[in-house]
Write a protein that holds these residues in place. Sequence first.
Motif, short mmCIF file in Angstrom:
data_model
loop_
_atom_site.label_atom_id
_atom_site.label_comp_id
_atom_site.label_asym_id
_atom_site.label_seq_id
_atom_site.Cartn_x
_atom_site.Cartn_y
_atom_site.Cartn_z
N ILE A 125 -18.37 -34.91 17.79
CA ILE A 125 -18.24 -33.63 17.09
C ILE A 125 -17.36 -33.77 15.85
CG2 ILE A 125 -17.36 -31.26 17.28
CD1 ILE A 125 -17.82 -31.56 20.36
N VAL A 126 -17.80 -33.12 14.76
CA VAL A 126 -16.94 -32.89 13.61
C VAL A 126 -16.85 -31.38 13.45
CG1 VAL A 126 -16.61 -33.20 11.13
CG2 VAL A 126 -17.73 -35.01 12.46
N HIS A 127 -15.64 -30.85 13.40
CA HIS A 127 -15.44 -29.40 13.33
C HIS A 127 -14.10 -29.09 12.67
CE1 HIS A 127 -13.67 -25.65 14.89
NE2 HIS A 127 -14.88 -25.18 14.67
N TYR A 128 -14.08 -28.04 11.88
CA TYR A 128 -12.85 -27.50 11.31
C TYR A 128 -12.86 -25.99 11.50
CZ TYR A 128 -12.31 -31.96 8.88
OH TYR A 128 -12.18 -33.29 8.60
N ASP A 129 -11.70 -25.41 11.78
CA ASP A 129 -11.61 -23.96 11.85
C ASP A 129 -11.70 -23.39 10.44
OD1 ASP A 129 -11.31 -23.47 14.64
OD2 ASP A 129 -9.24 -24.19 14.52
N SER A 130 -12.55 -22.38 10.27
CA SER A 130 -12.73 -21.73 8.98
C SER A 130 -11.86 -20.47 8.90
CB SER A 130 -14.19 -21.31 8.79
OG SER A 130 -15.02 -22.42 8.60
N PRO A 131 -11.63 -19.96 7.70
CA PRO A 131 -10.86 -18.73 7.56
C PRO A 131 -11.69 -17.45 7.81
CG PRO A 131 -11.46 -19.54 5.41
CD PRO A 131 -11.92 -20.57 6.41
N ASP A 132 -12.95 -17.61 8.21
CA ASP A 132 -13.81 -16.46 8.46
C ASP A 132 -13.13 -15.50 9.43
OD1 ASP A 132 -17.00 -15.62 8.39
OD2 ASP A 132 -16.04 -15.13 10.29
N GLU A 133 -13.08 -14.23 9.07
CA GLU A 133 -12.37 -13.26 9.91
C GLU A 133 -13.03 -13.05 11.28
OE1 GLU A 133 -14.88 -11.05 6.84
OE2 GLU A 133 -13.14 -12.35 6.61
N ARG A 134 -14.31 -13.38 11.39
CA ARG A 134 -14.98 -13.27 12.68
C ARG A 134 -14.80 -14.53 13.52
NH1 ARG A 134 -20.74 -12.66 12.44
NH2 ARG A 134 -20.59 -14.15 10.76
N THR A 164 -13.11 -5.02 -6.83
CA THR A 164 -11.73 -4.92 -6.33
C THR A 164 -10.96 -6.22 -6.41
OG1 THR A 164 -12.34 -5.45 -4.05
CG2 THR A 164 -12.44 -3.11 -4.71
N GLY A 165 -11.68 -7.34 -6.47
CA GLY A 165 -11.02 -8.65 -6.49
C GLY A 165 -10.54 -9.10 -5.12
N VAL A 166 -10.86 -8.32 -4.09
CA VAL A 166 -10.46 -8.66 -2.73
C VAL A 166 -11.27 -9.86 -2.24
CG1 VAL A 166 -10.38 -7.83 -0.33
CG2 VAL A 166 -9.78 -6.29 -2.22
N VAL A 167 -10.58 -10.82 -1.65
CA VAL A 167 -11.23 -12.03 -1.14
C VAL A 167 -11.93 -11.71 0.17
CG1 VAL A 167 -10.85 -14.37 -0.29
CG2 VAL A 167 -9.55 -13.54 -2.25
N ASP A 168 -13.17 -12.17 0.27
CA ASP A 168 -13.94 -12.05 1.52
C ASP A 168 -13.90 -13.42 2.18
OD1 ASP A 168 -15.64 -11.37 3.58
OD2 ASP A 168 -17.46 -11.52 2.37
N PHE A 169 -13.16 -13.54 3.25
CA PHE A 169 -13.02 -14.82 3.93
C PHE A 169 -14.28 -15.10 4.74
CE2 PHE A 169 -8.66 -13.53 3.15
CZ PHE A 169 -8.17 -14.68 2.54
N THR A 170 -14.89 -16.22 4.46
CA THR A 170 -16.12 -16.61 5.13
C THR A 170 -15.97 -18.05 5.63
OG1 THR A 170 -18.54 -16.71 4.92
CG2 THR A 170 -17.26 -17.42 3.00
N ARG A 171 -16.98 -18.53 6.31
CA ARG A 171 -16.90 -19.90 6.84
C ARG A 171 -16.92 -20.91 5.71
NH1 ARG A 171 -22.89 -19.19 9.27
NH2 ARG A 171 -22.33 -17.07 8.85
N ASP A 172 -16.27 -22.01 5.96
CA ASP A 172 -16.24 -23.11 5.01
C ASP A 172 -17.56 -23.88 5.08
OD1 ASP A 172 -13.56 -22.58 4.34
OD2 ASP A 172 -12.81 -23.94 5.90
N ILE A 173 -17.79 -24.68 4.06
CA ILE A 173 -18.88 -25.65 4.08
C ILE A 173 -18.31 -26.90 4.73
CG2 ILE A 173 -20.35 -27.12 2.65
CD1 ILE A 173 -20.21 -24.84 0.53
N LEU A 174 -19.04 -27.48 5.64
CA LEU A 174 -18.60 -28.72 6.28
C LEU A 174 -19.19 -29.90 5.52
CD1 LEU A 174 -17.18 -30.22 8.58
CD2 LEU A 174 -19.29 -29.97 9.92
N TYR A 175 -18.31 -30.74 5.00
CA TYR A 175 -18.73 -31.94 4.28
C TYR A 175 -18.41 -33.15 5.15
CZ TYR A 175 -18.78 -35.72 0.88
OH TYR A 175 -19.03 -36.90 0.23
N VAL A 176 -19.43 -33.95 5.42
CA VAL A 176 -19.25 -35.16 6.23
C VAL A 176 -19.91 -36.33 5.50
CG1 VAL A 176 -19.65 -36.28 8.45
CG2 VAL A 176 -19.29 -33.80 8.37
N ALA A 177 -19.19 -37.40 5.32
CA ALA A 177 -19.72 -38.62 4.72
C ALA A 177 -19.76 -39.69 5.80
CB ALA A 177 -18.86 -39.07 3.55
N GLY A 178 -20.77 -40.52 5.75
CA GLY A 178 -20.83 -41.56 6.77
C GLY A 178 -21.96 -42.54 6.54
#
Length: 183
Positions: A125-134, A164-178
């Motif tokens: 598994i490759v996983h990172y916690d995202s800032p997505d509010e959900r 409003t300029g308010v940031v909408d926190f969403t999931r990150d893009i997962l970048y994996v090189a290999g």
Amino acid sequence: MKNIAFQSIKGISILAILVLPVLGWTQPGNNYKVASIGFYNLENLFDTIDSPTTNDADFLPKGRLFWNTEKYVSKQSHMANVISQLATELTPDGVAILGVAEVENRKVLEDLVAQSDLKARNYQIVHYDSPDERGIDCGLLYQAKYFQVLGSRAVPVLLKDSKTGVVDFTRDILYVAGLFEGE
């Protein structure tokens, strides 16, 4: 009539030039490997444990969806069954690399790859916690016999409301090189 016959012969010749090399590459005794890469949206794969840093209230036993252990185990089992069948018509190992979306955390992926339908494939598994509010994240499942991770990172997606300029926190893009099969 001569022109039509010549065009037909010319067409057959071009077809033969294109097809014969392919037939030569696929003759028995030639060495080639088949592996599959895929993607699966796991559609809100949440555990039943309250996470104080995410808005997972709907996926709790007393939440709007009455998400409980029975539902969680059932969803895990069904998804593992589907994943276990992906690409098996091409290779008995199924999918070598599988990108996934809409997972709550690493633990739900650990539970998924531990299911009886997938356990023998030894998915990593490759996983990172995202800032997505959900609490929605992306991940990568891979079989180490096909793929070697050289590096990975979460790439933030910066979305702002234009008014409003308010940031909408969403999931990150997962970048994996290999390296896939050494390449």
